[in-house]
Every structure is written in structure tokens, then in C-alpha cells.
Scaffold this motif. Structure first.
Motif, PDB file in Angstrom:
ATOM      1  N   ALA A  73      21.941 113.523  77.238  1.00  0.00           N
ATOM      2  CA  ALA A  73      21.036 113.791  78.348  1.00  0.00           C
ATOM      3  C   ALA A  73      20.163 115.004  78.047  1.00  0.00           C
ATOM      4  O   ALA A  73      20.650 116.026  77.577  1.00  0.00           O
ATOM      5  N   GLU A  74      18.873 114.847  78.289  1.00  0.00           N
ATOM      6  CA  GLU A  74      17.876 115.901  78.100  1.00  0.00           C
ATOM      7  C   GLU A  74      17.685 116.287  76.635  1.00  0.00           C
ATOM      8  O   GLU A  74      17.049 117.293  76.336  1.00  0.00           O
ATOM      9  N   GLU A  75      18.231 115.482  75.710  1.00  0.00           N
ATOM     10  CA  GLU A  75      18.036 115.743  74.289  1.00  0.00           C
ATOM     11  C   GLU A  75      16.843 114.952  73.785  1.00  0.00           C
ATOM     12  O   GLU A  75      16.672 113.773  74.121  1.00  0.00           O
ATOM     13  N   ASN A  76      16.016 115.561  72.964  1.00  0.00           N
ATOM     14  CA  ASN A  76      14.876 114.892  72.366  1.00  0.00           C
ATOM     15  C   ASN A  76      15.357 113.820  71.394  1.00  0.00           C
ATOM     16  O   ASN A  76      16.286 114.039  70.616  1.00  0.00           O
ATOM     17  N   LEU A  77      14.715 112.654  71.446  1.00  0.00           N
ATOM     18  CA  LEU A  77      15.112 111.516  70.618  1.00  0.00           C
ATOM     19  C   LEU A  77      15.169 111.876  69.141  1.00  0.00           C
ATOM     20  O   LEU A  77      16.185 111.648  68.463  1.00  0.00           O
ATOM     21  N   MET A  78      14.096 112.422  68.606  1.00  0.00           N
ATOM     22  CA  MET A  78      14.042 112.706  67.176  1.00  0.00           C
ATOM     23  C   MET A  78      14.998 113.831  66.793  1.00  0.00           C
ATOM     24  O   MET A  78      15.643 113.770  65.742  1.00  0.00           O
ATOM     25  N   ASP A  79      15.120 114.839  67.647  1.00  0.00           N
ATOM     26  CA  ASP A  79      16.081 115.910  67.373  1.00  0.00           C
ATOM     27  C   ASP A  79      17.494 115.338  67.275  1.00  0.00           C
ATOM     28  O   ASP A  79      18.275 115.718  66.388  1.00  0.00           O
ATOM     29  N   ALA A  80      17.821 114.429  68.192  1.00  0.00           N
ATOM     30  CA  ALA A  80      19.144 113.800  68.177  1.00  0.00           C
ATOM     31  C   ALA A  80      19.349 112.999  66.900  1.00  0.00           C
ATOM     32  O   ALA A  80      20.409 113.065  66.270  1.00  0.00           O
ATOM     33  N   GLY A  81      18.322 112.242  66.504  1.00  0.00           N
ATOM     34  CA  GLY A  81      18.435 111.422  65.312  1.00  0.00           C
ATOM     35  C   GLY A  81      18.603 112.227  64.040  1.00  0.00           C
ATOM     36  O   GLY A  81      19.472 111.924  63.207  1.00  0.00           O
ATOM     37  N   LEU A  82      17.807 113.250  63.893  1.00  0.00           N
ATOM     38  CA  LEU A  82      17.902 114.095  62.703  1.00  0.00           C
ATOM     39  C   LEU A  82      19.242 114.826  62.657  1.00  0.00           C
ATOM     40  O   LEU A  82      19.815 115.017  61.581  1.00  0.00           O
ATOM     41  N   ARG A  83      19.755 115.195  63.833  1.00  0.00           N
ATOM     42  CA  ARG A  83      21.069 115.830  63.904  1.00  0.00           C
ATOM     43  C   ARG A  83      22.156 114.865  63.444  1.00  0.00           C
ATOM     44  O   ARG A  83      23.046 115.244  62.658  1.00  0.00           O
ATOM     45  N   GLU A  84      22.091 113.618  63.903  1.00  0.00           N
ATOM     46  CA  GLU A  84      23.091 112.626  63.512  1.00  0.00           C
ATOM     47  C   GLU A  84      23.070 112.370  62.005  1.00  0.00           C
ATOM     48  O   GLU A  84      24.120 112.264  61.365  1.00  0.00           O
TER      49      GLU A  84
END
Length: 200
Positions: A73-84
Motif C-alpha cells: 500500500a502506497e508503494e510506487n510500482l517501479m520502486d516495488a519492482g526494483l526492490r523485489e
């Protein structure tokens, strides 16, 4: 601390925030990030699959998307993806390294939960194998011929040869070795790879 996810209605409009366990148990639509990596050379195209760690709660030891995860929740899509990608594979990529191939709505039922995902799909095409440093959630990363994957999906063959990109060992995998994604989902991925290659 519980992982909180944004939930969506059938029109994919956000309608609230829930704990991940509740989202899966109640079958709410939620967003996930999927990154498929593939190796292209003069002879063939190989999809890269991660083997999920044996201590994972869901689908332990099965082979799945190269890197994927929930968007909190409230996490940016690309930030989440790059983190994963970094957490699972040890790769530090940038947004411009990834190619968006749209979204796919997939529903997976497993045990007592109903996982309804709005999958945000990306490619990371490779002309040489990256140097992976896998995290604790990943057991291995293997490459499988795209042709063999397609044939197995069609029922033309019952197994594929997977080669570990970490130690070079090969093994035979059957359909039951993979996380059971919808047939349409895998067809979408294969079609998108072919479309990308033919445009080069």
C-alpha cells in the motif's frame, strides 16, 4: 509487522487497504509486479525461472517468474519492482532497464486462499547471463528453452530441460514442477516474447 496491500474492485479502482493474509483469504483484487527475464542468442531463446525456496509458505520448491512480488500500500510500482529484483536476485536495475508489456488479471486458488492479482508485467531481455546473487527466498535460477516451454503448455511434451545459471547443472522438470499459472497467462508471456523478438 503485517504486509498491507491496496485492494481494488472489478473496475480496478482502489477501494481500501487490508493485510495480505486477509486479501488472499477474502479473494480481493490486488497489484503485483512480475519481471520475466529471458536470454536471447543466435540459436535459441531461454526463459529464466526462479526456484522458490523450500521453506516458502506457498508453492515451496516450485519454479516461477524470474522475479515477482506484491506492491505494498502506497508503494510506487517501479520502486516495488526494483526492490523485489534486488532482494530476490541481487541485481540492481533501473526503471529504464525494464520493458513494460502491460497487465494481466490472474486468479490462483491454493488451499484456503484465492489469490486474485492484477499483474503488472515487465521484461528484462538479456544477451548474456547476469551475475545473480540470490536472496533467502530463492533456491535457484534456471534457464529453459522457450520452445520447450511452449511445447509443454500445448501438451506436446511432458518435460523440459532446465539448466541452473548458478551452478550449470541440468535437470528434467515436468509441468508439476512449476507454479500453476493460468494457461492464458503463460500464453500471454510467450506471445509477448515472440512479439518483442520479431520487432528487433
Amino acid at each position: 509487522m503485517a504486509e498491507m496491500l491496496t485492494v481494488f474492485n472489478e473496475e480496478e479502482k482502489p477501494i481500501g487497504i487490508k493485510e495480505r493474509e486477509d486479501v488472499h483469504r477474502e479473494g480481493d483484487w490486488h497489484e503485483t509486479f512480475h519481471c520475466w527475464m529471458f536470454l536471447r542468442n543466435e540459436c535459441d531463446i531461454h526463459l529464466l525461472f526462479q526456484q522458490r525456496a523450500w521453506d516458502k509458505k506457498d508453492f515451496p520448491g516450485l519454479y516461477d517468474i524470474t522475479a515477482a512480488g506484491h506492491i505494498e500500500a502506497e508503494e510506487n510500482l517501479m520502486d516495488a519492482g526494483l526492490r523485489e529484483i534486488e532482494e530476490e536476485l541481487g541485481l540492481k536495475l533501473k526503471a529504464e532497464d525494464l520493458l513494460s508489456i502491460g497487465r494481466y488479471r490472474e486468479q490462483l486458488s491454493h488451499g484456503k486462499w484465492d489469490d486474485r492479482e492484477i499483474c503488472r508485467l515487465y521484461f528484462f531481455p538479456c544477451t548474456s547471463l547476469p551475475t545473480f546473487s540470490v536472496g533467502e527466498e530463492v533456491q535457484d535460477v534456471v534457464r529453459v528453452s522457450l520452445k520447450e516451454v511452449a511445447s509443454m503448455l500445448k501438451g506436446e511434451n511432458t518435460s523440459v530441460t532446465a539448466i541452473s545459471v548458478l551452478n550449470g547443472k541440468d535437470q528434467t522438470l515436468t509441468k508439476e514442477s512449476f507454479v500453476p499459472h493460468e494457461y492464458g497467462y503463460m500464453q500471454y508471456i510467450l506471445h509477448s516474447v515472440h512479439s518483442y523478438i520479431t520487432k528487433l
